[in-house]
Design a protein around this motif. Sequence first.
Motif, short mmCIF file in Angstrom:
data_model
loop_
_atom_site.label_atom_id
_atom_site.label_comp_id
_atom_site.label_asym_id
_atom_site.label_seq_id
_atom_site.Cartn_x
_atom_site.Cartn_y
_atom_site.Cartn_z
N CYS A 1 4.11 0.59 -7.69
CA CYS A 1 2.90 1.42 -7.68
C CYS A 1 2.15 1.39 -9.01
O CYS A 1 2.52 2.11 -9.94
CB CYS A 1 3.29 2.85 -7.32
SG CYS A 1 1.87 3.95 -7.17
N THR A 33 0.85 -1.18 0.00
CA THR A 33 0.00 0.00 0.00
C THR A 33 0.88 1.23 0.00
O THR A 33 1.62 1.49 0.95
CB THR A 33 -0.91 0.01 1.24
OG1 THR A 33 -1.75 -1.15 1.22
CG2 THR A 33 -1.79 1.25 1.25
N HIS A 61 3.80 9.33 -2.94
CA HIS A 61 4.14 9.20 -4.36
C HIS A 61 5.05 10.34 -4.80
O HIS A 61 5.10 11.40 -4.15
CB HIS A 61 2.86 9.23 -5.21
CG HIS A 61 1.87 8.18 -4.83
ND1 HIS A 61 1.85 6.93 -5.39
CD2 HIS A 61 0.85 8.21 -3.92
CE1 HIS A 61 0.85 6.23 -4.87
NE2 HIS A 61 0.24 6.98 -3.98
N LYS A 89 -0.67 2.73 -9.66
CA LYS A 89 -1.28 4.04 -9.89
C LYS A 89 -0.34 4.96 -10.66
O LYS A 89 -0.73 5.57 -11.67
CB LYS A 89 -1.67 4.67 -8.55
CG LYS A 89 -2.27 6.05 -8.67
CD LYS A 89 -2.60 6.63 -7.30
CE LYS A 89 -3.13 8.06 -7.41
NZ LYS A 89 -3.44 8.63 -6.06
N CYS A 90 0.89 5.09 -10.18
CA CYS A 90 1.85 5.96 -10.86
C CYS A 90 2.27 5.37 -12.21
O CYS A 90 2.54 6.11 -13.16
CB CYS A 90 3.08 6.19 -9.98
SG CYS A 90 2.77 7.29 -8.57
N ALA A 142 0.36 3.71 -14.25
CA ALA A 142 -0.70 4.06 -15.20
C ALA A 142 -0.64 5.54 -15.56
O ALA A 142 -0.88 5.92 -16.71
CB ALA A 142 -2.06 3.72 -14.60
N GLU A 143 -0.29 6.38 -14.60
CA GLU A 143 -0.20 7.82 -14.85
C GLU A 143 0.93 8.13 -15.83
O GLU A 143 0.77 8.97 -16.73
CB GLU A 143 0.02 8.57 -13.54
CG GLU A 143 0.10 10.08 -13.66
CD GLU A 143 -1.20 10.71 -14.16
OE1 GLU A 143 -1.14 11.87 -14.60
OE2 GLU A 143 -2.25 10.05 -14.10
#
Length: 221
Positions: free
Chosen positions: A36, A3, A7, A38-39, A41-42
């Motif tokens: 991560c 988790t 970031h 999330k990052c 994908a960003e």
Amino acid sequence: METITHHPDIASLMCCSAGSQPEACAAVIASHLAFCPKCCAEVRRMQKIGAALFDMLEPAKLSEAAPIAAMRACEAETDVDDRWMGAPCKECSGDVPPPLAALIGERLDDLPWRWVAPGVWTYRVPLSKACGGDLRLFKIAPGNTLLPHQNAGCELTIILRGGYTDEFGTYRRGDVADLDEGVACGPVACPEKGCICLTATERRLVFRDRIPRLMQALFNL
């Protein structure tokens, strides 16, 4: 999957997506992307936007080579390592993120750690010959403090094992501390697990106390 609560700054991710980050900083960001989604994908989204904007540009004739092309040619001649640039790396399931494992191996415990202070060890990660900055691992014993210092440039740190707490919060495996120039900090390692972290800096750290400054001279920190 860990988790992640801390970031990189959006500007750091944008530099990553553009492939314009210094090698040391890019190593930290690539390692974070292995933790991560999330990052990850960003960064992919930013790359697609950048490619679309580039395709919209009208071509223009040049009387000589474009500066960016000349710069990239110079990097190729000087063996600049761009392994960190571009697409996000594979997911991290072991002790060391895949992008970093290519340089230091897959086990942190197998590294030739160098003692620099009570409860603190370091290992400098080799960078390309033409690369500026500094990339190193720090191992901090449980409850110990990393030598209090001030950034002489931007500083990026990712936790690889355990965690630490500083003035800005508590960081655990996969978390990134993205600090601006001039920020002072003195992280305290997790009292149970200690901490191993990877730190990238533009320039050498500036230690606040006399004894750490002496250690910096002796151990080339």
